[in-house]
Motif scaffolding. Structure first.
Motif, PDB file in Angstrom:
ATOM      1  N   MET A  83       0.849  -1.187   0.000  1.00 33.63           N
ATOM      2  CA  MET A  83       0.000   0.000   0.000  1.00 33.63           C
ATOM      3  C   MET A  83       0.886   1.239   0.000  1.00 33.63           C
ATOM      4  O   MET A  83       1.650   1.454   0.955  1.00 33.63           O
ATOM      5  CB  MET A  83      -0.916  -0.003   1.224  1.00 33.63           C
ATOM      6  CG  MET A  83      -1.747  -1.285   1.365  1.00 33.63           C
ATOM      7  SD  MET A  83      -2.954  -1.203   2.701  1.00 33.63           S
ATOM      8  CE  MET A  83      -1.876  -1.066   4.118  1.00 33.63           C
ATOM      9  N   ASN A  84       0.799   2.015  -1.055  1.00 33.19           N
ATOM     10  CA  ASN A  84       1.578   3.241  -1.185  1.00 33.19           C
ATOM     11  C   ASN A  84       0.647   4.452  -1.219  1.00 33.19           C
ATOM     12  O   ASN A  84      -0.554   4.320  -1.451  1.00 33.19           O
ATOM     13  CB  ASN A  84       2.410   3.197  -2.465  1.00 33.19           C
ATOM     14  CG  ASN A  84       3.411   2.062  -2.475  1.00 33.19           C
ATOM     15  OD1 ASN A  84       3.935   1.650  -1.440  1.00 33.19           O
ATOM     16  ND2 ASN A  84       3.690   1.534  -3.666  1.00 33.19           N
ATOM     17  N   SER A  85       1.228   5.611  -1.017  1.00 30.69           N
ATOM     18  CA  SER A  85       0.461   6.869  -1.065  1.00 30.69           C
ATOM     19  C   SER A  85      -0.802   6.778  -0.218  1.00 30.69           C
ATOM     20  O   SER A  85      -1.899   7.131  -0.661  1.00 30.69           O
ATOM     21  CB  SER A  85       0.103   7.209  -2.509  1.00 30.69           C
ATOM     22  OG  SER A  85       1.261   7.301  -3.314  1.00 30.69           O
ATOM     23  N   LEU A  86      -0.632   6.324   0.987  1.00 31.06           N
ATOM     24  CA  LEU A  86      -1.787   6.099   1.848  1.00 31.06           C
ATOM     25  C   LEU A  86      -2.485   7.392   2.209  1.00 31.06           C
ATOM     26  O   LEU A  86      -1.847   8.443   2.370  1.00 31.06           O
ATOM     27  CB  LEU A  86      -1.358   5.343   3.104  1.00 31.06           C
ATOM     28  CG  LEU A  86      -1.133   3.839   2.877  1.00 31.06           C
ATOM     29  CD1 LEU A  86      -0.285   3.240   3.986  1.00 31.06           C
ATOM     30  CD2 LEU A  86      -2.462   3.113   2.772  1.00 31.06           C
ATOM     31  N   LYS A  87      -3.802   7.298   2.342  1.00 34.31           N
ATOM     32  CA  LYS A  87      -4.651   8.435   2.661  1.00 34.31           C
ATOM     33  C   LYS A  87      -5.403   8.158   3.961  1.00 34.31           C
ATOM     34  O   LYS A  87      -5.618   6.995   4.318  1.00 34.31           O
ATOM     35  CB  LYS A  87      -5.662   8.657   1.536  1.00 34.31           C
ATOM     36  CG  LYS A  87      -5.058   8.821   0.155  1.00 34.31           C
ATOM     37  CD  LYS A  87      -6.153   8.911  -0.897  1.00 34.31           C
ATOM     38  CE  LYS A  87      -5.571   9.048  -2.293  1.00 34.31           C
ATOM     39  NZ  LYS A  87      -6.625   9.145  -3.335  1.00 34.31           N
ATOM     40  N   PRO A  88      -5.841   9.208   4.639  1.00 35.17           N
ATOM     41  CA  PRO A  88      -6.616   8.972   5.870  1.00 35.17           C
ATOM     42  C   PRO A  88      -7.837   8.080   5.647  1.00 35.17           C
ATOM     43  O   PRO A  88      -8.199   7.298   6.530  1.00 35.17           O
ATOM     44  CB  PRO A  88      -7.020  10.386   6.289  1.00 35.17           C
ATOM     45  CG  PRO A  88      -5.921  11.249   5.767  1.00 35.17           C
ATOM     46  CD  PRO A  88      -5.529  10.632   4.451  1.00 35.17           C
ATOM     47  N   GLU A  89      -8.438   8.156   4.477  1.00 36.33           N
ATOM     48  CA  GLU A  89      -9.612   7.326   4.207  1.00 36.33           C
ATOM     49  C   GLU A  89      -9.280   5.853   4.009  1.00 36.33           C
ATOM     50  O   GLU A  89     -10.192   5.027   3.886  1.00 36.33           O
ATOM     51  CB  GLU A  89     -10.384   7.853   2.989  1.00 36.33           C
ATOM     52  CG  GLU A  89      -9.547   8.093   1.767  1.00 36.33           C
ATOM     53  CD  GLU A  89      -9.098   9.552   1.633  1.00 36.33           C
ATOM     54  OE1 GLU A  89      -8.693  10.153   2.655  1.00 36.33           O
ATOM     55  OE2 GLU A  89      -9.139  10.069   0.500  1.00 36.33           O
TER      56      GLU A  89
END
Length: 129
Positions: A83-89
């Motif tokens: 998982m890259n460029s993870l976001k709060p969502e």
């Protein structure tokens, strides 16, 4: 006894990366499609990604395309979700699951939770600054 165990979750800042692992015990993953699912508080469990038992087909939810990569290890008992460029969502409990596939469907996979026979206990992923 068939068992799946997830690991690799944790707390990461937005834009960061994590790699989740799914390890099987009591069976090999040779004839099983692998799915990754997630469930956030107050929401239904949703499919994130899947890979067919042959590894020839993968699918991703639109929300993670281009950021997440699913893979199978040649050791026949481990699968991963990079998982890259993870976001709060992306914050949720992440589950891996295995679906036995007959030879007729080994080249496909789907992300419907009810199709999967075996489930892990989940690992928490929290994306926050």
């Amino acid at each position: 006894q068939f068992q799946l165990v997830e690991s690799g979750g944790g707390l990461v800042q937005p834009g960061g990366s994590l790699r989740l692992s799914c390890a099987a015990s009591g069976f090999t993953l040779d004839y099983y499609a692998i799915g990754w699912f997630r469930q956030a508080p107050g929401k239904e469990r949703e499919g994130v990604s899947c890979v067919s038992s042959t590894g020839s087909s993968t699918n991703y939810a639109d929300s993670v395309k281009g950021r997440f990569t699913i893979s199978r290890d040649s050791d026949r008992i481990t699968a991963y979700l990079q998982m890259n460029s993870l976001k709060p969502e992306d914050t949720a409990v992440y589950y891996c699951a295995a679906e036995y596939q007959s030879p007729a469907v080994q080249g496909m996979c789907n992300m419907a939770p009810y199709e999967y026979d075996h489930w892990g206990q989940g690992t928490q992923v929290t994306v926050s600054s």
